[in-house]
Write an enzyme that holds these catalytic residues in place. Structure first.
Site, PDB file in Angstrom:
ATOM      1  N   ASP A   1     -12.385  -8.157   5.959  1.00 26.72           N
ATOM      2  CA  ASP A   1     -13.700  -8.077   5.296  1.00 26.72           C
ATOM      3  C   ASP A   1     -14.393  -9.437   5.407  1.00 26.72           C
ATOM      4  O   ASP A   1     -15.595  -9.529   5.674  1.00 26.72           O
ATOM      5  CB  ASP A   1     -13.566  -7.695   3.819  1.00 26.72           C
ATOM      6  CG  ASP A   1     -13.644  -6.181   3.613  1.00 26.72           C
ATOM      7  OD1 ASP A   1     -13.300  -5.436   4.554  1.00 26.72           O
ATOM      8  OD2 ASP A   1     -14.047  -5.741   2.512  1.00 26.72           O
TER       9      ASP A   1
ATOM     10  N   TYR B   1       0.801  -1.226   0.000  1.00 29.68           N
ATOM     11  CA  TYR B   1       0.000   0.000   0.000  1.00 29.68           C
ATOM     12  C   TYR B   1       0.835   1.278   0.000  1.00 29.68           C
ATOM     13  O   TYR B   1       0.285   2.369   0.017  1.00 29.68           O
ATOM     14  CB  TYR B   1      -0.947   0.000   1.215  1.00 29.68           C
ATOM     15  CG  TYR B   1      -2.086  -0.990   1.086  1.00 29.68           C
ATOM     16  CD1 TYR B   1      -1.888  -2.240   0.526  1.00 29.68           C
ATOM     17  CD2 TYR B   1      -3.356  -0.671   1.527  1.00 29.68           C
ATOM     18  CE1 TYR B   1      -2.909  -3.148   0.406  1.00 29.68           C
ATOM     19  CE2 TYR B   1      -4.403  -1.586   1.411  1.00 29.68           C
ATOM     20  CZ  TYR B   1      -4.164  -2.819   0.847  1.00 29.68           C
ATOM     21  OH  TYR B   1      -5.184  -3.720   0.728  1.00 29.68           O
TER      22      TYR B   1
ATOM     23  N   ASP C   1      -6.227  -6.570   5.208  1.00 29.42           N
ATOM     24  CA  ASP C   1      -7.356  -5.871   4.588  1.00 29.42           C
ATOM     25  C   ASP C   1      -8.390  -6.900   4.120  1.00 29.42           C
ATOM     26  O   ASP C   1      -9.603  -6.776   4.382  1.00 29.42           O
ATOM     27  CB  ASP C   1      -6.814  -5.064   3.395  1.00 29.42           C
ATOM     28  CG  ASP C   1      -7.802  -4.050   2.869  1.00 29.42           C
ATOM     29  OD1 ASP C   1      -8.920  -3.961   3.412  1.00 29.42           O
ATOM     30  OD2 ASP C   1      -7.470  -3.340   1.903  1.00 29.42           O
TER      31      ASP C   1
ATOM     32  N   ASP D   1      -3.583 -18.277   2.674  1.00 28.29           N
ATOM     33  CA  ASP D   1      -4.683 -18.993   2.008  1.00 28.29           C
ATOM     34  C   ASP D   1      -5.276 -20.046   2.939  1.00 28.29           C
ATOM     35  O   ASP D   1      -6.503 -20.210   3.027  1.00 28.29           O
ATOM     36  CB  ASP D   1      -4.228 -19.597   0.663  1.00 28.29           C
ATOM     37  CG  ASP D   1      -2.843 -20.204   0.693  1.00 28.29           C
ATOM     38  OD1 ASP D   1      -2.128 -20.057   1.715  1.00 28.29           O
ATOM     39  OD2 ASP D   1      -2.454 -20.844  -0.302  1.00 28.29           O
TER      40      ASP D   1
ATOM     41  N   LYS E   1       2.789 -15.435   3.368  1.00 33.32           N
ATOM     42  CA  LYS E   1       2.800 -16.304   2.187  1.00 33.32           C
ATOM     43  C   LYS E   1       4.263 -16.599   1.875  1.00 33.32           C
ATOM     44  O   LYS E   1       4.731 -16.431   0.744  1.00 33.32           O
ATOM     45  CB  LYS E   1       2.067 -15.583   1.033  1.00 33.32           C
ATOM     46  CG  LYS E   1       1.776 -16.427  -0.169  1.00 33.32           C
ATOM     47  CD  LYS E   1       0.801 -17.563   0.060  1.00 33.32           C
ATOM     48  CE  LYS E   1       0.709 -18.447  -1.164  1.00 33.32           C
ATOM     49  NZ  LYS E   1       0.109 -19.767  -0.890  1.00 33.32           N
TER      50      LYS E   1
END
Ligand code: NAD
Length: 349
Positions: A246, A134, A242, A218, A185
Site C-alpha cells: 500500500d 492471516y 500487505d 521497519d 523482523k
C-alpha cells in the site's frame, strides 16, 4: 482461455467492467478467444442468499485458466465474511502462495516523493500469501470484558517460506535482475522469523549472480521512501507485504494504480487490483480503473500472452502521459471514459 470474473462489491464492479472492456479490445486486436464466466459472488449475493460462495466454489474456480476479481467489502457485511471466504479462501484453497505486486511509476508527476521519476521506482514485491497472521488461528478469551485476552497466531513453515523466497530468486534470475532483498523482523520475532533468516541464507548462495540483502521491515519501509531505486525484488511475509505494497502504491500514484496477482505457478491463479471496494466512491464513475486493467495485463502475461499484456501496458502508459485518466491521478475523465481511452489505445497502438 477460460476466465472466471468476480466483480464483487462497490467500485470492484465498475473497474472490472473496464478491465473486461480492455480484454475485448485485446481480442479484437490480437484474435484469440476469451471465454468469460461472470460469477455473482459478492455482498449483494450473500445478503440475498446467505451463501458466500457455493460449497463446490473452489473446485469450480480450479476449472478456469485464471480468475479475475474486482474488490470485496461492503458496510452491510460488517464482519466481511463473504470477502474472507471468496478472497482469502481462494488464496488458501487454491494455494496461491505468490502475491505478486509490481511497483512501477509511469510518470514523475504521479510520485509524491521529491524528485523521483520512473527510473527510481521500478521494483516488485513478492508477498507470501498463504501463511503468516492471516490464517486466522487464535481465539478470544473473556471476549468483550476488561479481562479479554486475544491471541492471533503467526504461522511460518519451512515449505511456505522456502517456496516464496525461491520464487523471488528464480524470478530475478530469469529476468537478469541482480538484487533480491528479504524483509522480516527477526530481531524481535525471534522464532518465526529465524526461519526466514535460515531459508534466505540457505537459498542465496544458489544464485551467485544475485546480490541477496536483508532489512528489518521497519528499516525497509524507511529505505523505500528515501531511496526506492535501490530495490529490484523484495520478498517478505503476508502481513508486511500487505502493508508495504500500500505504501509502494502511493509511489505509483495511489491505490487506484496498483495491480496484483495471486499465483501458484502452473495452476489457476487469481488477479485483482490492490485496492478495496472504496464504498464512498461506488456508483459515481470516479474510481480509477488502471489498477484493474493492469491486473488484467498481469493475468495475460502470466498465461503467456505477452504481446497482449504489453499492448495493455503501452495503452495505460499513453493514457497517463496524455493525462486521459481519472481525478485521483490528476485527470478529468470518469471510470468508463478512462477505460474507453485505454481500450481504444489497445486496438490502435
Ligand atoms: N482486495 C480487496 O478486495 C480489498 C482490499 C482492501 C480493502 N478491501 C475492503 O474494501 C473496503 C474499503 O476498504 P478501504 O477503504 O480500507 O480501502 P480501499 O482501497 O477500498 O479505499 C481506500 C481509499 O483509497 C482510494 N482508492 C482506492 N481505490 C481507488 C480507485 N480505484 N480509484 C481512486 N481511488 C481509490 C480512495 O481514496 C479510498 O477511499 C473494506 O470493506 C475492505 O475490507 C478489499
Amino acid at each position: 482461455m477460460k476466465i472466471a470474473v468476480i466483480a464483487g462489491d462497490g467500485i470492484g464492479k465498475e473497474v472490472t467492467a473496464e478491465a473486461v472492456k480492455v480484454l475485448h479490445a485485446v481480442e479484437q486486436r490480437f484474435g484469440g478467444s476469451y471465454d468469460l464466466e461472470h460469477l455473482p459472488w459478492s455482498a449483494e449475493h450473500f445478503l440475498a442468499t446467505g451463501e458466500t460462495l457455493p460449497s463446490n466454489g473452489y473446485d469450480l474456480l480450479r476449472q478456469f485458466d485464471a480468475v479475475f476479481i474486482g474488490a470485496l467489502g461492503d458496510p452491510r457485511v460488517p464482519d466481511n465474511r463473504h470477502a474472507r471466504d471468496i478472497l482469502l479462501g481462494t488464496r488458501f484453497e487454491l494455494d496461491l502462495y505468490v502475491n505478486y505486486r509490481p511497483v512501477k511509476l509511469l510518470d514523475e508527476r504521479l510520485c509524491p516523493l521529491k524528485e523521483r521519476g520512473p527510473k527510481d521506482v521500478n521494483f516488485v514485491v513478492f508477498r507470501e500469501n498463504t501463511e503468516g497472521v492471516y490464517v486466522g488461528i487464535g481465539g478470544r478469551f473473556k471476549a468483550n470484558t476488561v479481562d479479554e485476552v486475544a491471541i492471533q497466531e503467526e504461522i511460518n513453515t519451512y515449505k511456505g517460506v522456502h517456496r516464496i523466497v525461491k520464487h523471488a530468486f528464480e524470478w530475478a534470475r530469469a529476468r537478469g535482475l541482480t538484487k533480491v532483498c528479504m524483509a522480516d523482523k527477526s530481531n524481535a520475532m525471534t522464532q518465526g522469523h529465524a526461519l526466514w533468516q535460515r531459508v534466505f541464507k540457505e537459498l542465496a548462495p544458489q544464485y551467485p549472480g544475485v546480490t541477496a540483502t536483508h532489512y528489518y521491515i521497519d528499516a525497509l519501509a524507511m529505505y523505500m521512501v528515501l531511496d526506492p531505486g535501490q530495490f529490484e525484488v523484495i520478498v517478505t511475509n503476508n502481513l508486511f507485504g500487505d502493508i508495504i505494497t500500500d505504501l509502494a502504491a502511493t509511489f505509483q500514484g495511489g491505490l487506484g494504480m496498483a495491480a496484483s496477482g495471486n499465483i501458484h505457478p502452473g495452476r489457476t491463479s487469481m488477479f485483482e487490483p490492490v485496492h478495496g471496494s472504496a464504498p464512498r466512491f461506488a456508483g459515481r464513475n470516479i474510481a480509477n480503473p488502471i489498477g484493474a486493467i493492469s491486473s488484467m495485463a498481469l493475468l495475460l502475461e502470466t498465461l503467456g500472452a505477452k504481446d497482449e499484456a504489453a499492448a495493455i501496458d503501452a495503452a495505460v502508459l499513453r493514457a497517463v502521459q496524455e493525462n486521459r485518466v481519472t481525478s485521483d491521478v490528476g485527470g478529468s475523465l470518469g471510470t468508463r471514459e478512462a477505460g474507453d481511452f485505454i481500450a481504444a489505445g489497445v486496438t490502435r497502438l
